[in-house]
Scaffold this active site. Structure first.
Site, PDB file in Angstrom:
ATOM      1  CG  HIS A   1      89.120  41.416  36.683  1.00 17.37           C
ATOM      2  ND1 HIS A   1      88.227  41.613  35.663  1.00 17.37           N
ATOM      3  CD2 HIS A   1      89.624  42.640  36.979  1.00 17.37           C
ATOM      4  CE1 HIS A   1      88.209  42.900  35.343  1.00 17.37           C
ATOM      5  NE2 HIS A   1      89.049  43.538  36.135  1.00 17.37           N
TER       6      HIS A   1
ATOM      7  CB  THR B   1      85.559  38.731  46.604  1.00 17.42           C
ATOM      8  OG1 THR B   1      85.923  40.113  46.547  1.00 17.42           O
ATOM      9  CG2 THR B   1      86.559  37.960  47.435  1.00 17.42           C
ATOM     10  NE  ARG B   2      82.441  39.865  40.163  1.00 14.39           N
ATOM     11  CZ  ARG B   2      83.654  40.413  40.028  1.00 14.39           C
ATOM     12  NH1 ARG B   2      84.394  40.635  41.105  1.00 14.39           N
ATOM     13  NH2 ARG B   2      84.118  40.742  38.844  1.00 14.39           N
TER      14      ARG B   2
ATOM     15  CE  LYS C   1      85.955  43.480  44.825  1.00 13.10           C
ATOM     16  NZ  LYS C   1      85.747  42.115  44.305  1.00 13.10           N
TER      17      LYS C   1
ATOM     18  CG  HIS D   1      75.333  48.168  41.957  1.00 14.47           C
ATOM     19  ND1 HIS D   1      75.988  47.135  41.353  1.00 14.47           N
ATOM     20  CD2 HIS D   1      74.019  47.883  41.838  1.00 14.47           C
ATOM     21  CE1 HIS D   1      75.110  46.261  40.906  1.00 14.47           C
ATOM     22  NE2 HIS D   1      73.911  46.702  41.179  1.00 14.47           N
TER      23      HIS D   1
ATOM     24  CB  CYS E   1      85.318  45.098  36.769  1.00 15.30           C
ATOM     25  SG  CYS E   1      84.597  43.488  36.527  1.00 15.30           S
TER      26      CYS E   1
ATOM     27  CE  LYS F   1      74.196  37.972  44.203  1.00 14.60           C
ATOM     28  NZ  LYS F   1      74.434  38.975  43.120  1.00 14.60           N
TER      29      LYS F   1
END
Ligand SMILES: Cc1cc2nc3c(=O)[nH]c(=O)nc-3n(C[C@H](O)[C@H](O)[C@H](O)COP(=O)(O)OP(=O)(O)OC[C@H]3O[C@@H](n4cnc5c(N)ncnc54)[C@H](O)[C@@H]3O)c2cc1C
Length: 393
Positions: A46, A49-50, A269, A273, A319, A352
């Site tokens: 969710h 976007t990715r 956004k 990471h 997430c 992706k």
């Protein structure tokens, strides 16, 4: 037998939904089972976007798969009414000589002749005035990548899978799987189903579900905040600003940050990471802001490198990443039961590949093999061995 299928897909999220589409398209009698009603906000897909990048800091072996994925996403865009992909390009930067991630991305781009520009920090700042990158950084920009609309991708594959005859059982967690020599029995709250083949694609829950396959999958789920910040639209919109994935120094060491341009007023956004906050996906705190670093780490990055994008917090979300010990995915057949395929450990960069992973999983289920080179994702690789062995495999 009404409840018997050629293939059952356990987990119809990013990977499982794509697999269901490729199977149903070939006329394979397929059932997809999910605890929720995908797309949804409980797992790893969710947040709208990715990023899809082609030059690959995680390893050049990923490039052919990224390119095939792009082809499949472009195909999907043509056959669905959903918006799938926006081509804004991608940028990477880091201190020269100190970022293995950026160095590998550049090397992979050169090896595969991708269309990338190499830039200095100064050139980056001139080209994108919203960025403040030190002069001694190196950078690259690739033209043909951009971002995917993750929930739309899943909706599109779901609609097409249904159109081709796939069946769904949603809001129905799988509670047990029994394995026989040439079939499986899948037990859920709403009934029992059997199949010749099984695909396990349960995301952050893969470790838990795999226990019923006598498999101790070395997967660590982590809690991942992501946030949208009010930003100067003239500097950071999809009209001119790319996605970014950068490796920069922090007070204690260094970190990778990623993000997206603003569109439809959503704001920039961005996220950090990293894989430190191990959780149980059934009990994780899903409230953004329950930890001050949820917003704090991302805002620090924006203030330093993208100051006019560090505005008011528009929205936040939590997430889940699922990581293997060496960071590479697991895409393989079960070591003892070749009629079971496993797709797990997609960490913070797997979406992706969902299109090509779906294609690969469908091939493994139908013929037991795939023409794609997935050797680095082997379940038998040495980095996974110590934990897999504890299950007696
Ligand atoms: C904040 C964040 C940012 C990211 N950014 C990027 C990015 O920019 N680019 C990129 O490529 N990747 C990115 N990723 C990674 C990518 O989104 C994930 O790797 C990918 O979505 C994982 O797909 P999956 O199919 O494994 O999991 P999911 O999509 O979560 O699917 C798993 C499914 O299994 C179901 N399930 C679980 N247990 C059961 C059960 N017992 N019975 C039935 N069903 C079950 C779940 O409900 C779920 O629908 C990001 C991830 C996060 C969290």
């Amino acid at each position: 037998m009404a409840n018997h299928y050629e293939v059952i897909v356990v987990g119809a999220g990013s990977m499982g939904m794509a697999a269901g589409y490729f199977l149903a398209k070939q006329g394979v009698k397929t059932l997809l089972i999910d605890s929720h009603d995908p797309p949804h906000a409980q797992g790893s897909h969710h947040g709208d976007t990715r990023i899809i990048r082609h030059a690959y800091g995680e390893g050049r072996e990923y490039v052919p798969l990224a390119l095939r994925s792009q082809e499949l996403w472009d195909e999907l865009e043509k056959i669905t009414h959903h918006k799938i992909f926006t081509r804004v390009g991608s940028i990477g930067f880091g201190p020269e000589g100190e970022s293995a991630f950026i160095d590998e991305a550049i090397a992979s781009g050169k090896e595969y002749n991708l269309e990338i520009d190499l830039l200095t920090g100064k050139e980056v700042n001139e080209r994108w005035p919203g960025l403040t990158v030190p002069d001694d950084y190196i950078a690259f920009h690739e033209h043909n990548s951009g971002f995917l609309y993750s929930e739309n991708c899943i909706k599109a594959y779901r609609e097409l899978a249904e159109h081709h005859g796939a069946e769904f059982s949603v809001n129905n967690p799988v509670v047990d799987i029994e394995v026989f020599n040439d079939s499986v029995k899948v037990v859920t709250d709403k009934g029992t189903f059997t199949a010749d083949k099984l695909i396990l694609s349960g995301g952050a829950w893969n470790g838990k579900i795999a226990k019923s396959l006598n498999l101790n999958l070395p997967i660590t789920p982590t809690r991942q905040p992501v946030a949208w910040f009010e930003a100067d639209e003239s500097l950071y919109s999809t009209n001119s600003f790319p996605t970014f994935m950068v490796e920069v120094p922090t007070e204690t060491s260094k970190a990778i940050y990623y993000g997206f341009p603003t569109f439809n007023g959503c704001g920039v956004k961005a996220g950090r990471h990293e894989y430190i906050d191990e959780i149980d996906p059934d009990t994780m705190n899903r409230d953004f802001g329950s930890d001050e670093n949820d917003e704090g780490h991302i805002r620090e990055f924006l203030e330093r490198f993208m100051p006019q994008a560090a505005g008011k917090l528009n929205r936040g979300a939590i997430c889940i990443y699922s990581r293997t010990p060496d960071g590479h995915f697991i895409i393989d057949k079960h070591p003892e039961h070749p009629h079971i395929s496993i797709a797990a450990g997609f960490a913070g960069h797997g979406f992706k590949f969902a299109s090509v992973v779906g294609e690969v999983l469908s091939q493994l289920a139908v013929s037991g093999e795939t023409p794609h080179d997935i050797s680095i994702f082997s379940i038998n690789r040495p980095a996974l061995k110590p934990q897999l062995e504890t299950a007696g495999l």
